[in-house]
Design a protein around this motif. Structure first.
Motif, PDB file in Angstrom:
ATOM      1  N   TYR A   1       1.475  19.398 -13.390  1.00 33.16           N
ATOM      2  CA  TYR A   1       0.221  20.132 -13.302  1.00 33.16           C
ATOM      3  C   TYR A   1       0.275  21.183 -12.191  1.00 33.16           C
ATOM      4  O   TYR A   1      -0.277  22.276 -12.331  1.00 33.16           O
ATOM      5  CB  TYR A   1      -0.947  19.181 -13.026  1.00 33.16           C
TER       6      TYR A   1
ATOM      7  N   THR B   1      -4.927  25.180 -18.037  1.00 34.17           N
ATOM      8  CA  THR B   1      -3.853  24.363 -18.622  1.00 34.17           C
ATOM      9  C   THR B   1      -4.152  22.868 -18.613  1.00 34.17           C
ATOM     10  O   THR B   1      -3.568  22.121 -19.397  1.00 34.17           O
ATOM     11  CB  THR B   1      -2.530  24.608 -17.874  1.00 34.17           C
ATOM     12  N   TRP B   2      -5.037  22.432 -17.730  1.00 30.15           N
ATOM     13  CA  TRP B   2      -5.459  21.031 -17.690  1.00 30.15           C
ATOM     14  C   TRP B   2      -6.875  21.013 -18.257  1.00 30.15           C
ATOM     15  O   TRP B   2      -7.850  20.913 -17.539  1.00 30.15           O
ATOM     16  CB  TRP B   2      -5.415  20.537 -16.251  1.00 30.15           C
TER      17      TRP B   2
ATOM     18  N   SER C   1      -0.587  23.279 -27.018  1.00 30.88           N
ATOM     19  CA  SER C   1      -1.208  23.488 -25.707  1.00 30.88           C
ATOM     20  C   SER C   1      -0.211  24.127 -24.747  1.00 30.88           C
ATOM     21  O   SER C   1       1.008  23.978 -24.881  1.00 30.88           O
ATOM     22  CB  SER C   1      -1.687  22.156 -25.125  1.00 30.88           C
ATOM     23  N   TYR C   2      -0.740  24.856 -23.769  1.00 31.86           N
ATOM     24  CA  TYR C   2       0.133  25.438 -22.748  1.00 31.86           C
ATOM     25  C   TYR C   2       0.954  24.345 -22.068  1.00 31.86           C
ATOM     26  O   TYR C   2       2.130  24.523 -21.775  1.00 31.86           O
ATOM     27  CB  TYR C   2      -0.690  26.174 -21.691  1.00 31.86           C
ATOM     28  N   MET C   3       0.324  23.191 -21.838  1.00 35.19           N
ATOM     29  CA  MET C   3       0.992  22.118 -21.095  1.00 35.19           C
ATOM     30  C   MET C   3       2.172  21.550 -21.870  1.00 35.19           C
ATOM     31  O   MET C   3       3.251  21.331 -21.307  1.00 35.19           O
ATOM     32  CB  MET C   3      -0.018  21.014 -20.773  1.00 35.19           C
TER      33      MET C   3
ATOM     34  N   ILE D   1       2.819  24.139 -13.225  1.00 35.41           N
ATOM     35  CA  ILE D   1       2.300  25.153 -14.143  1.00 35.41           C
ATOM     36  C   ILE D   1       1.224  26.010 -13.470  1.00 35.41           C
ATOM     37  O   ILE D   1       1.139  27.216 -13.715  1.00 35.41           O
ATOM     38  CB  ILE D   1       1.785  24.504 -15.459  1.00 35.41           C
TER      39      ILE D   1
ATOM     40  N   TYR E   1      -1.326  15.654 -24.794  1.00 37.53           N
ATOM     41  CA  TYR E   1      -1.589  17.068 -25.053  1.00 37.53           C
ATOM     42  C   TYR E   1      -1.218  17.482 -26.471  1.00 37.53           C
ATOM     43  O   TYR E   1      -0.249  16.991 -27.046  1.00 37.53           O
ATOM     44  CB  TYR E   1      -0.858  17.931 -24.022  1.00 37.53           C
TER      45      TYR E   1
ATOM     46  N   ASP F   1      -7.509  20.680 -24.910  1.00 38.66           N
ATOM     47  CA  ASP F   1      -6.082  20.657 -25.247  1.00 38.66           C
ATOM     48  C   ASP F   1      -5.471  19.263 -25.310  1.00 38.66           C
ATOM     49  O   ASP F   1      -4.288  19.126 -25.623  1.00 38.66           O
ATOM     50  CB  ASP F   1      -5.280  21.479 -24.223  1.00 38.66           C
TER      51      ASP F   1
END
Length: 207
Positions: free
Chosen positions: A149, A70-71, A100-102, A152, A96, A75
């Motif tokens: 961060y 995710t980081w 993106s997932y984030m 997630i 982001y 992304d």
């Protein structure tokens, strides 16, 4: 040395390299387990390996894989200016992408928090504890309150390692179910759980 060899083998199985692309595993003294996403490096504590990792090995690895997933440099773009509907990590100047997932996690669960909680964390232990006490019903763990961060990544580890809940009632349960909208993550979860089941006898030292 066998525990280090087994750890390397376990990481190579559980981490999907198409998504996380870890280049190296480094064992160092006196460090907390963490990933360096820019060097694509997983760092584990060599001198605390049995105490730190024995009970929580799989959960820790899934948390760190959550960071890599995710980081992820694919992304975001480096920018000090970002659209309001995207997640923007100001200290890292990371803006982001929409899909993106984030950003999607931020839109679902973080956008209503004050800006100070979205960035470097809270200035004092007292402020952190106060934030946790005010919002503890919205997080899967205390550590998840530290930063988006960490939230997630902590939530991802719960997604990977806890049973599916088809009737989520709480914010933490909805956060865990967030990941089920992505077929690629559901498929990877199934793969990981099968690998863990198949390898259980050889990994008893990690439990």
């Amino acid at each position: 040395m066998s525990i280090f060899k087994n750890l390397v083998e376990l990481v190579s199985v559980l981490f999907d390299r198409d998504k996380a692309n870890i280049q190296m595993i480094v064992f160092q003294e006196d460090v907390y387990p963490h990933v360096d996403i820019y060097e694509r490096k997983l760092v584990l504590p060599s001198n605390m390996i049995t105490q730190t990792l024995q009970a929580d090995m799989i959960r820790i690895l899934m948390h760190e894989f959550g960071h890599m997933l995710t980081w992820n440099e694919t992304d975001f773009v480096k920018s000090d200016n970002c659209a309001a509907d995207r997640y923007h990590s100001i200290p890292f100047e990371e803006c982001y992408n929409d899909d993106s997932y984030m950003t999607l996690f931020y839109e679902a669960f973080w956008k209503d928090y004050d800006e100070q909680w979205l960035q470097t964390g809270y200035g004092t232990i007292e402020e952190r504890l106060a934030f946790y006490e005010d919002h503890k019903d919205s997080f899967v763990s205390t550590y998840a309150t530290v930063h988006p961060y960490e939230d997630i990544a902590e939530t991802f580890s719960h997604f990977m390692l806890t049973p599916y809940n088809d009737n989520p009632q709480t914010v933490p349960e909805r956060k865990v179910n967030f990941f089920y909208q992505f077929p690629e993550l559901v498929a990877h979860r199934a793969f990981v759980l099968k690998e863990l089941k198949d390898r259980k006898d050889e990994m008893l030292s990690f439990y």
